[in-house]
Motif scaffolding. Structure first.
Motif, PDB file in Angstrom:
ATOM      1  N   ASN A 186       1.017  27.723  58.196  1.00  0.00           N
ATOM      2  CA  ASN A 186       0.614  29.075  57.832  1.00  0.00           C
ATOM      3  C   ASN A 186       1.653  29.779  56.972  1.00  0.00           C
ATOM      4  O   ASN A 186       2.809  29.371  56.893  1.00  0.00           O
ATOM      5  CB  ASN A 186       0.358  29.899  59.105  1.00  0.00           C
ATOM      6  N   ASN A 187       1.209  30.859  56.308  1.00  0.00           N
ATOM      7  CA  ASN A 187       2.093  31.696  55.493  1.00  0.00           C
ATOM      8  C   ASN A 187       2.788  30.918  54.389  1.00  0.00           C
ATOM      9  O   ASN A 187       4.009  30.899  54.273  1.00  0.00           O
ATOM     10  CB  ASN A 187       3.108  32.424  56.375  1.00  0.00           C
ATOM     11  N   ASP A 210      -3.371  29.653  58.483  1.00  0.00           N
ATOM     12  CA  ASP A 210      -3.707  31.008  58.048  1.00  0.00           C
ATOM     13  C   ASP A 210      -2.722  31.499  56.986  1.00  0.00           C
ATOM     14  O   ASP A 210      -1.613  30.989  56.849  1.00  0.00           O
ATOM     15  CB  ASP A 210      -3.729  31.958  59.244  1.00  0.00           C
ATOM     16  N   ASN A 211      -3.188  32.495  56.224  1.00  0.00           N
ATOM     17  CA  ASN A 211      -2.375  33.117  55.176  1.00  0.00           C
ATOM     18  C   ASN A 211      -1.947  32.117  54.111  1.00  0.00           C
ATOM     19  O   ASN A 211      -0.768  31.920  53.828  1.00  0.00           O
ATOM     20  CB  ASN A 211      -1.152  33.818  55.782  1.00  0.00           C
ATOM     21  N   ASN A 235      -7.306  34.708  56.571  1.00  0.00           N
ATOM     22  CA  ASN A 235      -6.772  35.092  55.262  1.00  0.00           C
ATOM     23  C   ASN A 235      -6.708  33.927  54.289  1.00  0.00           C
ATOM     24  O   ASN A 235      -5.667  33.637  53.691  1.00  0.00           O
ATOM     25  CB  ASN A 235      -5.390  35.751  55.415  1.00  0.00           C
ATOM     26  N   ASN A 236      -7.828  33.230  54.174  1.00  0.00           N
ATOM     27  CA  ASN A 236      -8.043  32.252  53.122  1.00  0.00           C
ATOM     28  C   ASN A 236      -9.329  32.653  52.390  1.00  0.00           C
ATOM     29  O   ASN A 236      -9.917  33.695  52.692  1.00  0.00           O
ATOM     30  CB  ASN A 236      -8.121  30.838  53.704  1.00  0.00           C
TER      31      ASN A 236
END
Length: 949
Positions: A186-187, A210-211, A235-236
């Motif tokens: 993620n991130n 995510d992200n 958040n994709n």
């Protein structure tokens, strides 16, 4: 006859060894680090920028024998070199790049550069380290794409590359990571479609991506993942994709988080997910009505806000006893505001329920609308607010903000004298010793994907969970502060205090540090995966070798010392011959009752003098003797502070007793569980060896199964409690002790009962350490050892092959279960209890052998208990259940017990330490501390702690 040496002779022996032992040690330690790995470390160092000089000691000496920062080594069989096993450089303010020479560290198991400022790309050469289990690169500034070569790491358990700037696609080769459980990516800036090939990962637990900038369709093949618990893709940009209906078949799923992914379509049927507790589908373009099916009763969080959902709020959005948050704001919902949502929730002092229904089309409320004080409801911008007639409805119709999302607590106690200021002492607020000043360890800790929305109701559970995993007492942990961060993630600062003392010892610091840095613990599913942000040693830093590193692993130290021991053994033999000759000329028979300077000392265990033991037992008066066995006699004693204890005194000249003495002290000094007997202290003078235990007022289980000794027969419920307590003590030895332990002498006379008939496993004199993983990470299936134990309880396979396994303890415990059921002894008048029970069951006469002293009992519970006991006693080890299966089955039998037999007074502790009864599933922190206090109830009379062998 054993040779007794005088103090002078001891000193002579020591002098000879003192002169020659360093020579042999030098020869053994001459083994050095593999030259190719030394070259690799130097290349790695030259690629890094180290402004704080944390790697200053990398400029001299040998990496393994000079304790280079972050370097842990091991000695390999049939190899002349030491090899790098761990490279952990956590938060050292390093920058620069990662050198491709990392790939030359061919024996590396852990590679960690977490929370630095390293840039550049991930070297593809890391894919050459086939032994790698943990790849920890999170919290840097790495960029570029993910190398396909990482997919060649066949032993990889955990990949953490989160919080970087990595771009490009997720390589399809990652589908080859057959042992990976955690993919935390993620991130970053990953793009492209998630490879559907990842569905082949057989034991993947957590997928956190995510992200990122991922796109395309959600892989419907993820339904084939057999172990997946957390799928977090927030958040994709899966524009045009819908949530695959196949996701309803991921039966292991606990958390599904797809927030802000531009998903379309309707919400699929998720009623087949029995363990789902966290569902976040917010900020998408989902349409249609809210689900009309029943979600899992485990739900804590449901967030469907910021979509285009319509219709009314159905009645199935009630009946969630653990619900903390229901967010439906910014949709197109209509109809009435439901009042049934909180009706099945029993609110405790810290429990809250947050209901956000803002900006919908809700038009009415029920006639009797009185939410509890624990419920926060938001109805702002709904028609019901414009037409509200009830005055108390106004408070729900105002724009509001959520409750505080952080917390803190203080260590200060205004009633305590301030702590000294020379060292940063502070009061431990939970210490059982009032106003104790101690120096804690600081731990930065973050829950990366928790299954809850509100922390205070779960703080006690978290503390119990973490302390049990770290093998600490509950009062040693203090949550200094916590805060919810974007994610949502829960970040906290923990303080760990020494146990009833001012300072930690170095061994304990390194143990805790190793467990956290090596991800040797797994939190409850409720809290999800964690990450270590920092480990602050403070004033301890100067006491720990290079703060974060210990140079050589235990295996390496053992290998290095082997040569020294062999050489020293020769010297010792020569010294002993000289001393024996002198001894034969100057033999002096004298008993020493004073403390010897050569006494065996153990940190953290109280040392008693012979005089203290004599005083406690009225000079070992016969009236205080409560038992006797091959080891020696057992006395009931009263210490100077009034504590009642049991004192096991080895008989003079007992070589076997001496071995058991040191074994039991070494093991019990680091074992802490409510179902294991506690060691109070010991006495080790030249002619005396005594072990001092907590006194167990109700003696041994064998005493209560004997018709001649038992004063009050045990009911079936009490017997089942004893069985479960014993099993929990043993599973702690097998699974949570570090290293694990095989007891090797489980029997009814080694299961002791406290004042409340709680079972505690005792007598570790014959115990053996379980095998540990070899260099390839493979754990041998057994320990080869001389057969020891008690006839009637011995595992037949162990007796024949000398191969001791965890299933050997399972067999012995199964015999104890049969004793509980029948009251019979394992062997009596040539009859074997296992064979007798089997014959009775096969002939349909099972109930004829059940002990009639236990009174009435549920027949179904008896049948299941007999079945479990017989399976434990099967001849083939593989046919026996594991100890964890034994505990689970006993718990199931307990849950079947009628209310009359399962009284609250017969409470028990789960493996994680939580106290429960059939009518209760949790307790407060204070109730827990009270229930497991530091000692058992003291009474004026009782049975012996240690029974004869």
């Amino acid at each position: 006859m054993p040779i007794r040496m005088s103090g002078v002779q001891f000193r002579l022996h020591g002098a000879i060894l003192g002169i020659l032992f360093p020579y042999f040690l030098y020869v053994a330690v001459a083994k050095s680090t593999d030259p190719s790995e030394v070259h690799a470390l130097k290349a790695i160092r030259s690629s890094l920028i180290d402004p704080l000089k944390n790697l200053a000691n990398w400029n001299s000496g040998d990496p393994c024998t000079s304790n280079w920062t972050g370097v842990v080594c091991a000695s390999m069989p049939n190899d002349g070199y030491l090899h790098i096993e761990e490279l952990q450089l956590l938060k050292l303010n390093l920058s620069g790049t990662l050198a491709p020479e990392l790939g030359l560290l061919a024996h590396l198991r852990i590679l960690g550069f977490m929370w630095n400022n390293i840039s550049g790309s991930i070297p593809r050469e890391i894919g050459n380290i086939t032994s790698l289990k943990l790849l920890l690169l999170n919290g840097n500034q790495l960029s570029g794409s993910l190398p396909e070569d990482i997919g060649y790491l066949s032993n990889l358990d955990r990949l953490q590359i989160d919080v970087n700037q990595i771009s490009g696609p997720i390589p399809k080769s990652f589908a080859n990571l057959s042992r990976v459980k955690h993919l935390h990516m993620n991130n970053n800036s990953l793009s492209g479609q998630i490879p559907h090939e990842l569905s082949r990962l057989p034991i993947l637990l957590h997928l956190l991506v995510d992200n990122n900038n991922l796109s395309g369709h959600l892989p419907r093949e993820f339904a084939e993942l057999p172990s997946l618990k957390i799928l977090q893709l927030d958040n994709n940009n899966f524009s045009g994709s819908s949530i695959p209906a196949s996701y309803s078949n991921i039966s292991t799923l606990l958390k599904l988080s797809l927030r802000n992914c531009d998903l379309q379509g309707s919400i699929p049927d998720l009623s087949k997910l029995p363990h789902l507790m966290y569902l976040d589908l917010s900020s998408n373009q989902l349409k249609g009505p809210l689900p009309s099916y029943k979600l899992s009763i485990s739900m804590t969080t449901i967030d469907l806000s910021n979509n285009f959902l319509d219709g009314s709020i159905p009645t199935n959005f009630s009946g969630f006893p653990k619900l903390q948050r229901l967010s439906l704001q910014n949709n197109q919902l209509n109809g009435s505001v439901p009042s049934s949502i909180w009706q099945n929730i029993t609110f405790g002092g810290n429990d809250t329920l947050f209901l956000d229904f803002e900006n919908n089309s809700l038009t009415s409320i029920p006639v009797a609308f009185h939410p509890p004080a624990n419920v926060t409801m938001l109805l702002y911008r709904n028609p019901v607010c414009a037409n509200a007639k009830q005055p108390d409805l106004v408070r729900y119709c105002q724009p509001q903000v959520e409750k505080q999302t952080s917390g803190s607590s203080t260590n200060s106690n205004i009633n305590c004298i301030p702590c000294p200021t020379d060292i940063p002492y502070e009061h431990n607020p939970m210490s059982p010793i009032p106003c104790l000043c101690a120096v804690p360890l600081g731990v930065g800790f973050r829950l990366k994907s928790p299954g809850i929305s509100d922390f205070p109701p779960y703080i006690a559970d978290f503390e119990i969970n973490l302390t049990s995993l770290l093998k600490l007492f509950l009062y040693q942990l203090h949550i200094d502060r916590y805060i919810w961060e974007v994610g949502p993630r829960l970040s906290m600062h923990l303080k760990l205090y020494p146990d009833k003392s001012n300072l930690f010892n170095v061994t304990e610091i390194l143990r805790i540090q190793r467990m956290l840095r090596g991800w040797e613990i797994t939190l409850s599913d409720t809290f999800g995966p964690y990450e270590l942000l920092n480990f602050t040693l403070g004033p301890y830093a100067n006491e720990i070798p290079n703060t974060s590193k210990t140079g050589l692993s235990k295996g390496a130290v053992a290998g290095i010392l082997l040569g020294a021991v062999a050489g020293a053994g020769t010297v010792s033999a020569l010294a002993t011959i000289l001393i024996m000759r002198r001894h034969s000329r100057n033999q002096v028979a004298s008993k020493r009752r004073s403390s010897s300077k050569f006494s065996f000392k153990v940190d953290g265990v109280k040392y008693f003098t012979f005089e203290e033991m004599a005083l406690a037992t009225n000079n070992f008066n016969d009236s205080t003797q409560v038992g006797q066995g091959g080891y020696g006699k057992v006395y009931k004693g009263i210490l100077a502070d009034g504590t009642l204890v049991a004192i096991k005194r080895a008989q003079e000249g007992s070589l076997q007793g001496s071995k058991e003495f040191f074994t039991e002290i070494e093991l019990l000094s680091r074992l802490h569980h409510r179902n294991l007997v506690s060691l109070v202290g010991y006495c080790d003078e030249q002619d005396e060896q005594m072990l001092v235990y907590e006194f167990m007022p109700n003696g041994t289980l064998r005493d209560h199964l004997s018709s001649t000794k038992s004063k009050q027969p045990l009911s079936f419920a009490m017997r089942l409690r004893i069985a479960l307590g014993s099993a929990r003590g043993i599973i702690y030895l097998h699974s949570e002790a570090d290293p694990p332990i095989f007891h090797r002498d489980i029997k009814a006379s080694n299961i002791l009962l406290d004042a409340k008939f709680n079972a505690k496993v005792a007598d570790f004199g014959l115990s053996r350490l379980a095998p540990v993983p070899d260099v390839e990470g493979i754990v041998p299936g057994h320990v080869s050892t001389v057969v020891k134990g008690t006839p009637g309880y011995l595992d037949p396979e162990y007796f024949l092959t000398h191969k001791l396994t965890d299933k050997s303890d399972v067999y012995s415990l199964g015999v104890v279960f049969l004793e509980l059921l029948t009251g019979m002894r394992p062997i009596l008048h040539g009859k074997n209890i296992v064979r007798e029970v089997s014959m009775a069951c096969q002939s349909g006469m099972m109930f004829s052998i059940i002990d009639n002293h236990m009174g009435s009992y549920p027949s179904e519970c008896i049948e299941n208990f007999v079945s479990l006991a017989r399976r434990c006693c099967r001849d083939e080890p593989d046919a026996r259940p594991s100890m964890s299966e034994v505990v689970r089955e006993l718990e199931c039998i307990w849950q079947m017990m009628p209310e009359a037999d399962a009284t609250p007074s017969e409470s028990m502790a789960t493996d994680s330490g939580k106290i429960f009864t059939p009518s209760s599933s949790s307790v407060t922190r204070n109730q827990y501390v009270s229930s497991v206090g530091s000692g058992s109830d003291l009474v004026s009379s009782g049975f012996p702690l240690i029974a004869p062998r």
